[in-house]
Design an enzyme around this catalytic site. Structure first.
Site, mmCIF file in Angstrom:
data_model
loop_
_atom_site.group_PDB
_atom_site.id
_atom_site.type_symbol
_atom_site.label_atom_id
_atom_site.label_comp_id
_atom_site.label_asym_id
_atom_site.label_seq_id
_atom_site.Cartn_x
_atom_site.Cartn_y
_atom_site.Cartn_z
ATOM 1 N N GLU A 255 44.796 24.575 48.199
ATOM 2 C CA GLU A 255 45.923 25.391 48.642
ATOM 3 C C GLU A 255 46.998 24.544 49.327
ATOM 4 O O GLU A 255 48.193 24.792 49.176
ATOM 5 C CB GLU A 255 45.401 26.472 49.606
ATOM 6 C CG GLU A 255 46.370 27.597 49.840
ATOM 7 C CD GLU A 255 45.712 28.783 50.535
ATOM 8 O OE1 GLU A 255 44.917 29.493 49.894
ATOM 9 O OE2 GLU A 255 45.972 28.992 51.733
ATOM 10 N N GLU A 258 48.919 22.709 46.723
ATOM 11 C CA GLU A 258 49.884 23.643 46.117
ATOM 12 C C GLU A 258 51.089 23.831 47.051
ATOM 13 O O GLU A 258 52.244 23.798 46.606
ATOM 14 C CB GLU A 258 49.196 24.997 45.867
ATOM 15 C CG GLU A 258 50.120 26.047 45.284
ATOM 16 C CD GLU A 258 49.462 27.438 45.210
ATOM 17 O OE1 GLU A 258 48.253 27.564 45.478
ATOM 18 O OE2 GLU A 258 50.201 28.397 44.894
ATOM 19 N N CYS A 275 43.071 34.074 50.486
ATOM 20 C CA CYS A 275 41.599 34.106 50.558
ATOM 21 C C CYS A 275 41.042 35.462 50.960
ATOM 22 O O CYS A 275 39.841 35.685 50.835
ATOM 23 C CB CYS A 275 41.076 33.004 51.465
ATOM 24 S SG CYS A 275 41.870 32.970 53.039
ATOM 25 N N SER A 295 49.569 32.213 47.035
ATOM 26 C CA SER A 295 48.922 31.018 46.483
ATOM 27 C C SER A 295 48.090 31.450 45.277
ATOM 28 O O SER A 295 47.505 32.539 45.265
ATOM 29 C CB SER A 295 48.006 30.416 47.547
ATOM 30 O OG SER A 295 47.078 29.549 46.938
ATOM 31 N N LYS A 334 34.997 41.883 49.613
ATOM 32 C CA LYS A 334 34.462 40.828 48.747
ATOM 33 C C LYS A 334 33.515 41.389 47.684
ATOM 34 O O LYS A 334 33.296 40.777 46.644
ATOM 35 C CB LYS A 334 33.788 39.748 49.572
ATOM 36 C CG LYS A 334 34.800 38.947 50.366
ATOM 37 C CD LYS A 334 34.326 37.572 50.719
ATOM 38 C CE LYS A 334 35.409 36.773 51.409
ATOM 39 N NZ LYS A 334 36.576 36.518 50.566
ATOM 40 N N GLU A 337 35.981 42.213 45.108
ATOM 41 C CA GLU A 337 36.515 40.983 44.506
ATOM 42 C C GLU A 337 35.534 40.393 43.494
ATOM 43 O O GLU A 337 35.908 40.041 42.368
ATOM 44 C CB GLU A 337 36.784 39.955 45.618
ATOM 45 C CG GLU A 337 37.330 38.631 45.115
ATOM 46 C CD GLU A 337 37.454 37.588 46.221
ATOM 47 O OE1 GLU A 337 36.514 37.454 47.032
ATOM 48 O OE2 GLU A 337 38.488 36.910 46.263
ATOM 49 N N GLU A 342 38.289 39.377 35.963
ATOM 50 C CA GLU A 342 38.658 37.969 35.732
ATOM 51 C C GLU A 342 37.593 37.000 36.243
ATOM 52 O O GLU A 342 37.650 35.813 35.951
ATOM 53 C CB GLU A 342 40.034 37.640 36.302
ATOM 54 C CG GLU A 342 40.231 37.863 37.782
ATOM 55 C CD GLU A 342 40.776 39.251 38.110
ATOM 56 O OE1 GLU A 342 40.398 40.226 37.430
ATOM 57 O OE2 GLU A 342 41.570 39.352 39.074
ATOM 58 N N CYS A 481 38.037 37.669 59.719
ATOM 59 C CA CYS A 481 36.733 38.092 59.173
ATOM 60 C C CYS A 481 35.683 38.377 60.241
ATOM 61 O O CYS A 481 34.713 39.069 59.960
ATOM 62 C CB CYS A 481 36.192 37.035 58.230
ATOM 63 S SG CYS A 481 37.242 36.818 56.814
#
Ligand code: HC1
Ligand code: SF4
Length: 547
Positions: A255, A258, A275, A295, A334, A337, A342, A481
């Site tokens: 990241e 990037e 994230c 990102s 999560k 996710e 994908e 978190c």
């Protein structure tokens, strides 16, 4: 104050719920009658620990064994709070007597309109905490009360199934519910089946924030928290246990590379971190116009899944279908996710199951493992070394701080030896900011937690206003978190401050404090990914978003 009788659940009550739910007179099907105030049960002031251990004995004068059974019976709601149930505590303080549910209200089938959040109207006491959590703690505000057949129920504002609303799957509504009317589907069974399948190699990896809870729950020091978790998972039957923090380090390298490339090539700025899947859901559902600012890095969870299923499988000569990968996280989003299409290739998920911290503790209890029986262990190779920067991910500001520890070094071309701590972006405020002057180049950072705090910044960007930041970290849950809905409710066992402190302490004593110094990360690039942002890194560690 309204006094009311909730048949089937509470025999007599004089709790004031009116602040959050309006007048009881709106609820015609329920019976109300004035009852005299009952003197509070004798509850000497106890510490949290004492209350946890002695709650029932003090209250009922029972032996611990009988008291435990009583507590299990409780409201039979099935939640895991037991000794620390808010509703039970309030009820006891008001001298309320619990009864078996008598089911004289028509049963309403459970509402199953979300991939894992389940609503059971029969348990709901209309306290409104879930509605407030969604609107005021998190931000999307998709829940509301509505009336049906004379009963006040919780539903979605739009009337659509929860999955089709702007719900970000953070699960803060579940955390807020005091009686498990909102709960989430467990994945423990899947994991136990894989552990019992001799063909499967079961690999677990544990998120940074989980150790904060472990340290405070079991009273193990912050240095012992990681080995305790690794030992616990091995005892539960996992074949290999890795530290998720390794993937946090990998995320920082990808990241930040990037980010620096966007600065150099005048790419879309500011760059938002990616994230937190609750945040990603929010952007995709409510603000898809800002996707170019996100990102392209996958979250550490999905980077770890892709790395284990591709690099580790190859290294160990294991077929992907025989590798069962489990992440252990403080987060409900999560779960959502890991199930995204994908991240599934030829029917095989990169992360096969997601356990919350709570589920891990439930498995420990079901397997009757006592903390004293856990033999602390090191995490397994080849993803064993982690940095303190990666550990900080678990609390708000940690991702930005870890990124700065790399960005400053790259921008100055000098190894950063002091001023590693960026304290101004730590803590629990909704928006924190800092400007770092790197040899005349200013890096402007904002850290946001709680999605509602991100909205004013997003609106400005959409209106073409320069928000004055280059890098913006957003985590959906307040404080990051450590406040995720997969952890037990804060303030029951410990506090968010204590959770944060565990992570800060681990960082301070870490051998490596910068992600880019982690020798296992450097080896992974040498042996597998080539270099940061390489074509293979893009294929396995980056993603795209779906408006
Ligand atoms: Fe988190 Fe993250 S920090 S999102 O809070 O970037 O869950 O701990 O695992 O993926 O590493 C959660 C924590 C976690 C990811 C990392
Ligand atoms: Fe999950 Fe952390 Fe995001 Fe909360 S802040 S939704 S726990 S990733």
């Amino acid at each position: 104050m309204d006094s009311f009788l909730m048949k089937g659940y509470i025999k007599e009550a004089n709790i004031d719920y009116s602040c959050s739910r309006g007048s009881m007179e709106d609820l015609p099907k329920w019976e109300f009658r004035e009852i005299p105030k009952v003197p509070r049960a004798v509850m000497p002031s106890l510490s949290l620990e004492e209350r946890k251990n002695n709650f029932n004995e003090v209250e009922l004068g029972l032996s611990e064994e009988v008291a435990r059974k009583e507590a299990r019976r409780c409201l039979k709601c099935g939640c895991s709070a037991r000794f620390t149930c808010d509703l039970r505590k309030e009820a006891s303080n008001h001298g309320i007597v619990y009864e078996e549910p008598i089911h004289d209200r028509p049963y309403i089938p459970k509402v199953d309109d979300h991939p894992f959040i389940v609503r059971d109207h029969n348990k709901c006491i209309s306290c409104g905490r879930c509605i407030a959590a969604c609107a005021e703690i998190e931000g999307p505000g998709v829940l509301t009360f509505y009336m049906k057949n004379g009963r006040q129920l919780v539903g979605t504002k739009s009337g659509l199934p929860l999955r089709d609303t702007d719900c970000v799957s953070c699960g803060q509504c579940v955390t807020a519910c005091p009686c498990a009317a909102l709960d989430y589907r467990r994945e423990r069974g899947k994991v136990v089946r894989a552990i019992n399948d001799p063909k499967k190699t079961v690999v677990g990896f544990v998120a940074p924030a989980v150790r904060s809870l472990i340290s405070n729950t079991f009273g193990v020091s912050y240095e012992e928290a990681s080995p305790f978790m690794a030992g616990l998972l091995k005892k539960l039957g996992f074949d290999k246990v890795f530290d998720f923090t390794f993937a946090a380090d990998l995320t920082i390298v990808e990241e930040t590379t990037e980010f620096l490339s966007r600065i150099q090539n005048k790419g879309v700025m500011p760059q938002f971190t990616s994230c937190c899947p609750g945040w990603i859901n929010f952007v995709e559902k409510r603000y898809p116009e800002i996707i170019p600012h996100l990102s392209t890095c996958k979250s550490p969870q999905m980077m770890m899944g892709a790395t284990v299923k591709n690099h580790y499988a190859k290294l160990m000569g294991i077929n992907k279908e025989d590798l069962f990968v489990v992440s252990i996280v403080p987060c409900l989003a999560k779960k959502y996710e890991a199930a995204r299409p994908e991240f599934i290739h030829d029917g095989i998920r990169d992360v096969d199951a997601v356990l919350t911290t709570t589920e891990m503790l439930e498995m420990m209890e079901l397997a009757d493992i006592k903390p004293s029986e856990v033999v602390p262990q090191e995490f397994d190779e080849p993803y064993k070394q982690v940095s303190g920067a990666g550990i900080l991910f678990g609390a708000s500001g940690g991702v930005a701080e870890a990124a700065l520890r790399m960005a400053v070094e790259k921008l100055t071309g000098k190894v950063l030896t002091d001023h590693l701590e960026f304290e101004e972006i730590r803590g629990f405020e909704g928006v924190k900011e800092s400007t770092i002057d790197v040899n005349g180049t200013k890096v402007r950072v904002a850290v946001v937690s709680g999605l509602k705090n991100a909205e004013p910044i997003i609106e400005k960007i959409l209106n073409g206003v320069d928000v004055g930041y280059d890098l913006i970290e957003v985590m959906a849950c307040p404080g990051g978190c450590i406040c995720g809905a997969g952890h037990p409710v804060p303030e029951k066992i410990d506090s968010l401050e204590k959770r944060q402190q565990v992570l800060v302490n681990i960082d301070k004593v870490s051998k490596y404090r910068k992600s880019q110094e982690n020798p296992d990360i450097l080896r992974l690039y040498n042996e597998f990914y080539g270099e940061p942002n390489s074509p293979l890194a893009h294929e396995l560690l980056h993603t795209h978003y779906t408006p």
